[in-house]
Scaffold this motif. Structure first.
Motif, PDB file in Angstrom:
ATOM      1  N   SER A   1       0.422  -2.928   8.688  1.00 11.96           N
ATOM      2  CA  SER A   1       0.321  -2.818   7.245  1.00 11.96           C
ATOM      3  C   SER A   1       1.162  -1.663   6.727  1.00 11.96           C
ATOM      4  CB  SER A   1      -1.139  -2.644   6.822  1.00 11.96           C
ATOM      5  OG  SER A   1      -1.642  -1.435   7.332  1.00 11.96           O
ATOM      6  N   ALA A   2       1.517  -1.777   5.464  1.00 14.36           N
ATOM      7  CA  ALA A   2       2.311  -0.740   4.818  1.00 14.36           C
ATOM      8  C   ALA A   2       1.397   0.092   3.938  1.00 14.36           C
ATOM      9  CB  ALA A   2       3.423  -1.377   3.982  1.00 14.36           C
ATOM     10  N   ALA A   3       1.812   1.332   3.697  1.00 17.80           N
ATOM     11  CA  ALA A   3       1.056   2.242   2.842  1.00 17.80           C
ATOM     12  C   ALA A   3       2.039   2.924   1.907  1.00 17.80           C
ATOM     13  CB  ALA A   3       0.330   3.274   3.699  1.00 17.80           C
ATOM     14  N   PRO A   4       1.542   3.512   0.822  1.00 23.03           N
ATOM     15  CA  PRO A   4       2.446   4.287  -0.029  1.00 23.03           C
ATOM     16  C   PRO A   4       3.229   5.266   0.853  1.00 23.03           C
ATOM     17  CG  PRO A   4       0.312   4.098  -1.077  1.00 23.03           C
ATOM     18  CD  PRO A   4       0.164   3.530   0.320  1.00 23.03           C
ATOM     19  N   PRO A   5       4.540   5.392   0.625  1.00 19.55           N
ATOM     20  CA  PRO A   5       5.396   6.160   1.545  1.00 19.55           C
ATOM     21  C   PRO A   5       4.908   7.569   1.875  1.00 19.55           C
ATOM     22  CG  PRO A   5       6.737   4.972  -0.013  1.00 19.55           C
ATOM     23  CD  PRO A   5       5.320   4.786  -0.452  1.00 19.55           C
ATOM     24  N   LEU A   6       4.505   8.328   0.887  1.00 20.44           N
ATOM     25  CA  LEU A   6       4.085   9.699   1.175  1.00 20.44           C
ATOM     26  C   LEU A   6       2.743   9.738   1.898  1.00 20.44           C
ATOM     27  CD1 LEU A   6       5.296  11.660  -1.966  1.00 20.44           C
ATOM     28  CD2 LEU A   6       6.524  11.103   0.150  1.00 20.44           C
ATOM     29  N   ASP A   7       1.883   8.757   1.640  1.00 20.89           N
ATOM     30  CA  ASP A   7       0.623   8.665   2.377  1.00 20.89           C
ATOM     31  C   ASP A   7       0.881   8.352   3.847  1.00 20.89           C
ATOM     32  OD1 ASP A   7      -0.670   9.139  -0.016  1.00 20.89           O
ATOM     33  OD2 ASP A   7      -1.361   7.073  -0.269  1.00 20.89           O
TER      34      ASP A   7
ATOM     35  N   TRP B   1       9.889  10.749  -3.019  1.00 20.82           N
ATOM     36  CA  TRP B   1       9.660   9.355  -3.369  1.00 20.82           C
ATOM     37  C   TRP B   1       9.947   9.149  -4.845  1.00 20.82           C
ATOM     38  CZ3 TRP B   1       9.682   4.584  -2.259  1.00 20.82           C
ATOM     39  CH2 TRP B   1       8.952   3.637  -2.958  1.00 20.82           C
ATOM     40  N   ARG B   2      10.791   8.158  -5.136  1.00 22.95           N
ATOM     41  CA  ARG B   2      11.109   7.788  -6.518  1.00 22.95           C
ATOM     42  C   ARG B   2      10.582   6.383  -6.756  1.00 22.95           C
ATOM     43  NH1 ARG B   2      11.271  12.462  -6.820  1.00 22.95           N
ATOM     44  NH2 ARG B   2      13.126  13.751  -6.915  1.00 22.95           N
TER      45      ARG B   2
ATOM     46  N   ARG C   1      12.187   2.860  -6.219  1.00 24.49           N
ATOM     47  CA  ARG C   1      11.596   2.446  -4.948  1.00 24.49           C
ATOM     48  C   ARG C   1      12.421   2.941  -3.762  1.00 24.49           C
ATOM     49  NH1 ARG C   1       7.165   0.479  -4.951  1.00 24.49           N
ATOM     50  NH2 ARG C   1       7.359  -0.615  -3.000  1.00 24.49           N
ATOM     51  N   VAL C   2      12.803   4.229  -3.866  1.00 24.56           N
ATOM     52  CA  VAL C   2      13.620   4.848  -2.831  1.00 24.56           C
ATOM     53  C   VAL C   2      12.904   6.074  -2.269  1.00 24.56           C
ATOM     54  CG1 VAL C   2      15.788   6.070  -2.357  1.00 24.56           C
ATOM     55  CG2 VAL C   2      15.800   4.057  -3.828  1.00 24.56           C
ATOM     56  N   LEU C   3      12.866   6.148  -0.959  1.00 27.70           N
ATOM     57  CA  LEU C   3      12.371   7.321  -0.266  1.00 27.70           C
ATOM     58  C   LEU C   3      13.579   8.055   0.300  1.00 27.70           C
ATOM     59  CD1 LEU C   3       9.884   8.912   0.897  1.00 27.70           C
ATOM     60  CD2 LEU C   3      10.284   7.598   2.994  1.00 27.70           C
ATOM     61  N   GLN C   4      13.754   9.298  -0.095  1.00 29.40           N
ATOM     62  CA  GLN C   4      14.821  10.125   0.449  1.00 29.40           C
ATOM     63  C   GLN C   4      14.185  11.073   1.461  1.00 29.40           C
ATOM     64  OE1 GLN C   4      18.456  12.882  -1.083  1.00 29.40           O
ATOM     65  NE2 GLN C   4      16.832  12.543  -2.499  1.00 29.40           N
TER      66      GLN C   4
ATOM     67  N   LEU D   1      12.787   0.488  -0.541  1.00 27.64           N
ATOM     68  CA  LEU D   1      11.640  -0.384  -0.302  1.00 27.64           C
ATOM     69  C   LEU D   1      11.642  -1.464  -1.364  1.00 27.64           C
ATOM     70  CD1 LEU D   1       9.013   2.335   0.563  1.00 27.64           C
ATOM     71  CD2 LEU D   1      10.248   0.841   2.123  1.00 27.64           C
ATOM     72  N   ASP D   2      11.930  -2.666  -0.940  1.00 27.92           N
ATOM     73  CA  ASP D   2      12.070  -3.813  -1.834  1.00 27.92           C
ATOM     74  C   ASP D   2      10.706  -4.350  -2.221  1.00 27.92           C
ATOM     75  OD1 ASP D   2      12.962  -6.004  -3.221  1.00 27.92           O
ATOM     76  OD2 ASP D   2      13.519  -7.132  -1.426  1.00 27.92           O
ATOM     77  N   GLU D   3      10.437  -4.334  -3.521  1.00 24.51           N
ATOM     78  CA  GLU D   3       9.165  -4.846  -4.030  1.00 24.51           C
ATOM     79  C   GLU D   3       8.987  -6.330  -3.723  1.00 24.51           C
ATOM     80  OE1 GLU D   3       6.843  -3.722  -8.058  1.00 24.51           O
ATOM     81  OE2 GLU D   3       8.988  -3.352  -8.040  1.00 24.51           O
ATOM     82  N   GLY D   4      10.057  -7.071  -3.712  1.00 23.02           N
ATOM     83  CA  GLY D   4       9.983  -8.515  -3.503  1.00 23.02           C
ATOM     84  C   GLY D   4       9.751  -8.926  -2.069  1.00 23.02           C
ATOM     85  N   SER D   5       9.747  -7.969  -1.142  1.00 20.13           N
ATOM     86  CA  SER D   5       9.600  -8.323   0.276  1.00 20.13           C
ATOM     87  C   SER D   5       8.156  -8.608   0.666  1.00 20.13           C
ATOM     88  CB  SER D   5      10.133  -7.184   1.152  1.00 20.13           C
ATOM     89  OG  SER D   5       9.291  -6.053   1.038  1.00 20.13           O
ATOM     90  N   GLY D   6       7.226  -8.325  -0.217  1.00 15.93           N
ATOM     91  CA  GLY D   6       5.822  -8.520   0.110  1.00 15.93           C
ATOM     92  C   GLY D   6       5.165  -7.248   0.622  1.00 15.93           C
TER      93      GLY D   6
END
Length: 170
Positions: free
Chosen positions: A11-17, A55-56, A60-63, A113-118
């Motif tokens: 599963s995926a989580a919010p990037p900073l989490d 995180w932006r 939807r970009v994590l630097q 991180l593509d929103e459309g990828s699910g």
């Protein structure tokens, strides 16, 4: 590397989490700097690295940035830029750069991180790739930077001296 159940891996989580979870699992000191930034410190074999993720949400970009605690004096920047060119052409993920304002050397890459990828966030696999690539590249090239900056080697000499491939086991 650390204990985590199979459901968390998939599963995926919010990037900073997810990064906080990863840092915590490794026992690395970290702190959240608001909703868009996390900073950690990790001890490498050459130095202590500061890891910083920004995180932006809108883009939807994590630097992800790793600072190997190297400051480049004005008089050595030309030689270091040549070194960066030689190193960066070998990298598949991320790049080294030099901040002109304070001479800080850093490794940086971004994850879109593509929103459309699910997936709504960062997976554990992506997190491991992002973090470990940054640390591994900093560790690998740290001696090259030291040879150029303090050993007065040319970039090619530094690369040849520092990147010796070993064969077999000791």
């Amino acid at each position: 590397m650390f204990d985590i159940d199979a459901q968390e891996i998939e599963s995926a989580a919010p990037p900073l989490d997810m990064l906080a979870h990863y840092f915590e699992a490794h026992g690395w000191a970290f702190e959240r700097a608001g909703d868009e930034e996390i900073v950690a410190k990790v001890e490498g074999s050459w130095t202590t690295y500061q890891l910083r993720a920004l995180w932006r949400e809108d883009e939807r970009v994590l630097q992800f940035i790793a600072f190997p605690d190297i400051r480049v004096p004005e008089g050595k920047r030309t030689r270091l830029y040549e070194t960066l060119g030689l190193i960066n052409e070998q990298l598949w993920l991320g790049h080294f750069e030099l901040w002109s304002g304070d001479g800080a050397l850093l490794f940086r890459h971004g994850v879109l991180l593509d929103e459309g990828s699910g997936e709504s966030g960062l997976t554990l696999g992506q997190t491991e790739t992002v973090v470990e690539a940054a640390i591994d590249e900093c560790e690998r090239y740290y001696p090259v930077f030291q040879f150029v900056l303090w050993g007065d080697k040319t970039p090619l000499e530094a690369m040849a001296a520092a990147l010796i491939d070993t064969a077999g086991e000791a």
